[in-house]
Motif scaffolding. Structure first.
Motif, PDB file in Angstrom:
ATOM      1  N   TYR A 395       0.841  -1.191   0.000  1.00  0.00           N
ATOM      2  CA  TYR A 395       0.000   0.000   0.000  1.00  0.00           C
ATOM      3  C   TYR A 395       0.881   1.248   0.000  1.00  0.00           C
ATOM      4  N   LEU A 396       0.268   2.369  -0.386  1.00  0.00           N
ATOM      5  CA  LEU A 396       0.935   3.667  -0.390  1.00  0.00           C
ATOM      6  C   LEU A 396       0.453   4.451   0.823  1.00  0.00           C
ATOM      7  N   GLN A 397       1.383   4.947   1.616  1.00  0.00           N
ATOM      8  CA  GLN A 397       1.035   5.640   2.856  1.00  0.00           C
ATOM      9  C   GLN A 397       1.207   7.141   2.678  1.00  0.00           C
ATOM     10  N   GLY A 398       0.152   7.892   2.921  1.00  0.00           N
ATOM     11  CA  GLY A 398       0.194   9.339   2.773  1.00  0.00           C
ATOM     12  C   GLY A 398      -1.031   9.813   2.019  1.00  0.00           C
ATOM     13  N   LYS A 399      -1.003  11.055   1.603  1.00  0.00           N
ATOM     14  CA  LYS A 399      -2.093  11.619   0.818  1.00  0.00           C
ATOM     15  C   LYS A 399      -1.792  11.399  -0.657  1.00  0.00           C
ATOM     16  N   ILE A 400      -2.629  10.610  -1.320  1.00  0.00           N
ATOM     17  CA  ILE A 400      -2.416  10.268  -2.723  1.00  0.00           C
ATOM     18  C   ILE A 400      -3.464  10.987  -3.570  1.00  0.00           C
ATOM     19  N   GLU A 401      -3.004  11.764  -4.536  1.00  0.00           N
ATOM     20  CA  GLU A 401      -3.899  12.461  -5.458  1.00  0.00           C
ATOM     21  C   GLU A 401      -3.642  11.944  -6.866  1.00  0.00           C
ATOM     22  N   CYS A 402      -4.721  11.715  -7.602  1.00  0.00           N
ATOM     23  CA  CYS A 402      -4.577  11.192  -8.965  1.00  0.00           C
ATOM     24  C   CYS A 402      -5.637  11.821  -9.859  1.00  0.00           C
ATOM     25  N   ASP A 403      -5.200  12.459 -10.938  1.00  0.00           N
ATOM     26  CA  ASP A 403      -6.144  13.125 -11.830  1.00  0.00           C
ATOM     27  C   ASP A 403      -7.079  12.131 -12.513  1.00  0.00           C
ATOM     28  N   LEU A 404      -6.607  10.899 -12.724  1.00  0.00           N
ATOM     29  CA  LEU A 404      -7.442   9.902 -13.387  1.00  0.00           C
ATOM     30  C   LEU A 404      -8.599   9.473 -12.484  1.00  0.00           C
ATOM     31  N   LEU A 405      -8.322   9.298 -11.197  1.00  0.00           N
ATOM     32  CA  LEU A 405      -9.394   8.962 -10.261  1.00  0.00           C
ATOM     33  C   LEU A 405     -10.411  10.098 -10.182  1.00  0.00           C
ATOM     34  N   ASP A 406      -9.915  11.341 -10.181  1.00  0.00           N
ATOM     35  CA  ASP A 406     -10.826  12.493 -10.185  1.00  0.00           C
ATOM     36  C   ASP A 406     -11.671  12.501 -11.457  1.00  0.00           C
ATOM     37  N   PHE A 407     -11.042  12.150 -12.575  1.00  0.00           N
ATOM     38  CA  PHE A 407     -11.739  12.139 -13.861  1.00  0.00           C
ATOM     39  C   PHE A 407     -12.835  11.071 -13.873  1.00  0.00           C
ATOM     40  N   PHE A 408     -12.512   9.889 -13.354  1.00  0.00           N
ATOM     41  CA  PHE A 408     -13.520   8.827 -13.271  1.00  0.00           C
ATOM     42  C   PHE A 408     -14.705   9.265 -12.413  1.00  0.00           C
ATOM     43  N   GLU A 409     -14.409   9.936 -11.313  1.00  0.00           N
ATOM     44  CA  GLU A 409     -15.475  10.411 -10.435  1.00  0.00           C
ATOM     45  C   GLU A 409     -16.325  11.465 -11.148  1.00  0.00           C
ATOM     46  N   TYR A 410     -15.678  12.296 -11.968  1.00  0.00           N
ATOM     47  CA  TYR A 410     -16.405  13.326 -12.703  1.00  0.00           C
ATOM     48  C   TYR A 410     -17.345  12.682 -13.728  1.00  0.00           C
ATOM     49  N   ILE A 411     -16.864  11.624 -14.398  1.00  0.00           N
ATOM     50  CA  ILE A 411     -17.730  10.902 -15.337  1.00  0.00           C
ATOM     51  C   ILE A 411     -18.939  10.327 -14.602  1.00  0.00           C
ATOM     52  N   LYS A 412     -18.672   9.744 -13.442  1.00  0.00           N
ATOM     53  CA  LYS A 412     -19.753   9.146 -12.649  1.00  0.00           C
ATOM     54  C   LYS A 412     -20.785  10.192 -12.250  1.00  0.00           C
ATOM     55  N   GLN A 413     -20.317  11.344 -11.792  1.00  0.00           N
ATOM     56  CA  GLN A 413     -21.232  12.407 -11.387  1.00  0.00           C
ATOM     57  C   GLN A 413     -22.030  12.931 -12.580  1.00  0.00           C
ATOM     58  N   THR A 414     -21.375  13.020 -13.740  1.00  0.00           N
ATOM     59  CA  THR A 414     -22.068  13.498 -14.940  1.00  0.00           C
ATOM     60  C   THR A 414     -23.198  12.551 -15.328  1.00  0.00           C
ATOM     61  N   LEU A 415     -22.936  11.256 -15.285  1.00  0.00           N
ATOM     62  CA  LEU A 415     -23.959  10.271 -15.640  1.00  0.00           C
ATOM     63  C   LEU A 415     -25.120  10.274 -14.656  1.00  0.00           C
ATOM     64  N   HIS A 416     -24.870  10.718 -13.428  1.00  0.00           N
ATOM     65  CA  HIS A 416     -25.941  10.787 -12.433  1.00  0.00           C
ATOM     66  C   HIS A 416     -26.948  11.884 -12.757  1.00  0.00           C
ATOM     67  N   HIS A 417     -26.580  12.802 -13.668  1.00  0.00           N
ATOM     68  CA  HIS A 417     -27.476  13.905 -14.024  1.00  0.00           C
ATOM     69  C   HIS A 417     -28.376  13.563 -15.211  1.00  0.00           C
ATOM     70  N   GLU A 418     -28.432  12.284 -15.612  1.00  0.00           N
ATOM     71  CA  GLU A 418     -29.134  11.941 -16.846  1.00  0.00           C
ATOM     72  C   GLU A 418     -30.628  12.257 -16.790  1.00  0.00           C
ATOM     73  N   ASP A 419     -31.186  12.416 -15.589  1.00  0.00           N
ATOM     74  CA  ASP A 419     -32.605  12.764 -15.476  1.00  0.00           C
ATOM     75  C   ASP A 419     -32.847  14.267 -15.588  1.00  0.00           C
ATOM     76  N   ASN A 420     -31.773  15.045 -15.592  1.00  0.00           N
ATOM     77  CA  ASN A 420     -31.889  16.504 -15.705  1.00  0.00           C
ATOM     78  C   ASN A 420     -31.029  16.952 -16.882  1.00  0.00           C
ATOM     79  N   GLU A 421     -31.670  17.234 -17.999  1.00  0.00           N
ATOM     80  CA  GLU A 421     -30.947  17.507 -19.239  1.00  0.00           C
ATOM     81  C   GLU A 421     -30.006  18.694 -19.116  1.00  0.00           C
ATOM     82  N   MET A 422     -30.452  19.795 -18.499  1.00  0.00           N
ATOM     83  CA  MET A 422     -29.621  20.985 -18.410  1.00  0.00           C
ATOM     84  C   MET A 422     -28.404  20.746 -17.517  1.00  0.00           C
TER      85      MET A 422
END
Length: 495
Positions: A395-422
């Protein structure tokens, strides 16, 4: 561009004339690291009803660099000379952070000039001894890790709620990156060491204090205590906003500023009287609980590692980029797996990266590779490594930041808006702005990673096709064609 030679310095300023026949003027003082260009979010909302005067303070933006010692008196004299030069009589005054402290000093000295005072994200209340501690620790961090580290890991997350790769956050980053470190630290030291505490009770102008809900530099609780010491003060917390709340929530900020000025000009409120000693113990108690979070001093020297994978491979550890060594002993492959699969066993990693090798051989080789990677990921003088292992787990010990993980989360959040077109449309626009190139996750060819990339590209293809239809409905045919090409790129069997 306009310059005025006043008080021995050339100051840049910009006058914006109201689109209506207004007799009211607002003067703006920017914060440390900012300049007059960053008020743009408020200008459109205020220029209809007010003339606006934007100024770059001495040594900031396009104004002349300042040599030697600085003081609040020097800055106040600069502004007063500029006001006289422009023949301004009375005006409203807005100050952000450092500019807010300057606005307090100015208003206390020239009370008849300031009609209403608006203070954005200021904090003048903390004990003197702790102020020196803040300066010492802050300077040590800048010297050790550089201004880039301070900016990325401390300033930006507190200045704005926008993610690091958002265009607004990037504008702030670029603006701060252009500020000479010597100038920034000089203003920071002045702001911390000489705070306008006694001047608060001298303010006669109606005062509005605005604090960002998510501001970790100057928490709203401290700013509220500051408001108590001002005779005629109103305090609001702007929701979902950081220190630069006029960037995060410009519409709300404009609305509250206009409403405050209109209300106070029509019916001035009675002033209150509060002794500073009445809240001294409360301030000390709040400060004691907050001091440890004011600066990015990692508890137990906790390391911070940032791994970029979205558009290419890049690793920084405590603000220092690790440039070499990644093409040896599967270092890049192993690190990427550990970042994206935070808890794994040695067997898991061998199955993913060395699927063709018998497990005993793969495990034996892995020992050598892990020892190499540990050395690559060392930090501090005692040569600790961010990579931790035991007989079974990695395991990696400390604060780990990764743009790819953030990007995946952004895709997930975007898909959650599918019931609201705007909402989905706006979220998609933000998502695609994060991408610097069409190809995502380049340069790694392990099968598990390729499968993850394929799933991400499929989702991007779906969203691209959806955006193409949305732009077509809105009559944006060129954008619709661009998104259609993007959809074809991500869903093509060849790709």
């Amino acid at each position: 561009m306009s310059f005025a030679q006043v008080n021995g310095v050339s100051l840049y300023y910009e006058c914006i004339t109201s689109t209506r026949d207004s007799e009211e003027t607002i003067v703006f003082f920017h914060g440390n690291g900012f300049d007059s260009s960053r008020w743009g979010h408020l200008i459109d909302g205020l220029k209809e009803d007010y003339h606006l005067l934007l100024v770059d303070l001495r040594g900031c933006g396009s104004s002349e660099p300042t040599l030697g010692e600085i003081s609040w008196d020097l800055f106040v004299d600069d502004i007063y000379a500029l006001i006289q030069h422009l023949n301004l009589q009375k005006f409203h005054l807005i100050g952000h952070s450092f500019g807010g402290s300057l606005a307090i000093f100015f208003t206390a000295r020239y009370p008849k000039l300031v009609k209403c005072l608006i203070l954005i994200s200021i904090n003048v209340l903390f004990p003197e001894m702790n102020g020196s501690t803040v300066i010492k620790n802050y300077m040590a961090l800048i010297e050790k890790y550089g201004m880039t580290y301070i900016l990325e890991h401390f300033l930006l997350p507190s200045l704005t709620v926008y993610p690091f790769r958002h265009e607004e956050a990037q504008r702030l980053y670029n603006m701060y990156a252009d500020v000479p470190v010597e100038n920034y630290t000089k203003l920071f030291q002045l702001q911390i060491e000489q705070r306008p505490i006694s001047e608060l009770s001298q303010i006669q102008s109606p005062t509005l204090l605005l604090a960002g809900e998510c501001d970790t530099v100057y928490p709203s609780s401290f700013q509220n205590m500051t408001a108590v010491l001002i005779p005629d003060a109103t305090f609001y917390v702007v929701p979902n906003a950081g220190n630069a709340l006029f960037i995060d929530q410009p519409d709300v900020t404009v609305q509250w500023i206009k409403a405050f000025i209109k209300r106070k000009m029509n019916s001035p409120a009675a002033a209150k009287s509060v002794k500073q000693s009445e809240i001294a113990s409360s301030v000390q108690h709040m400060w004691d609980s907050f001091l440890q979070t004011l600066l990015p001093i990692r508890k137990n020297n906790e390391p911070v590692m940032k791994v970029e994978l979205l558009s290419g491979f890049r690793v920084t550890l405590n603000g220092q980029e690790i440039l070499n060594g990644w093409n040896k002993r599967y270092a890049q492959n192993i690190l990427v797996y550990l970042v994206l699969r935070p808890s794994c066993t040695r067997e898991d990693l061998c199955d993913a990266i060395f699927p063709a090798l018998p497990l005993p051989i793969a495990l034996r080789n892995l020992k050598v590779y892990l020892n190499y990677l540990k050395k690559l990921l060392t930090y501090e003088e005692d040569q600790n490594s961010i990579l931790k292992t035991d007989r079974k787990h990695l395991y990696l010990q400390g604060k780990i930041e990764c743009d790819l993980l953030d990007f995946f989360e952004y895709i997930k959040q975007t898909l959650h808006h599918e019931d609201n077109e705007m909402e989905m449309y706006e979220s998609c626009k933000r998502l695609f702005r994060l991408m610097r190139q069409k190809e995502i996750m380049p340069g790694i060819f392990d099968q598990w990673f390729i499968e993850m990339k394929a799933r991400a590209e499929f989702r991007l293809g779906v969203l691209s096709a959806w955006m193409s239809e949305q732009e077509k409905k809105r009559g944006n045919l060129m954008k619709a064609a661009e998104f259609r090409k993007l959809a074809n790129y991500y869903t093509s069997e060849e790709e």
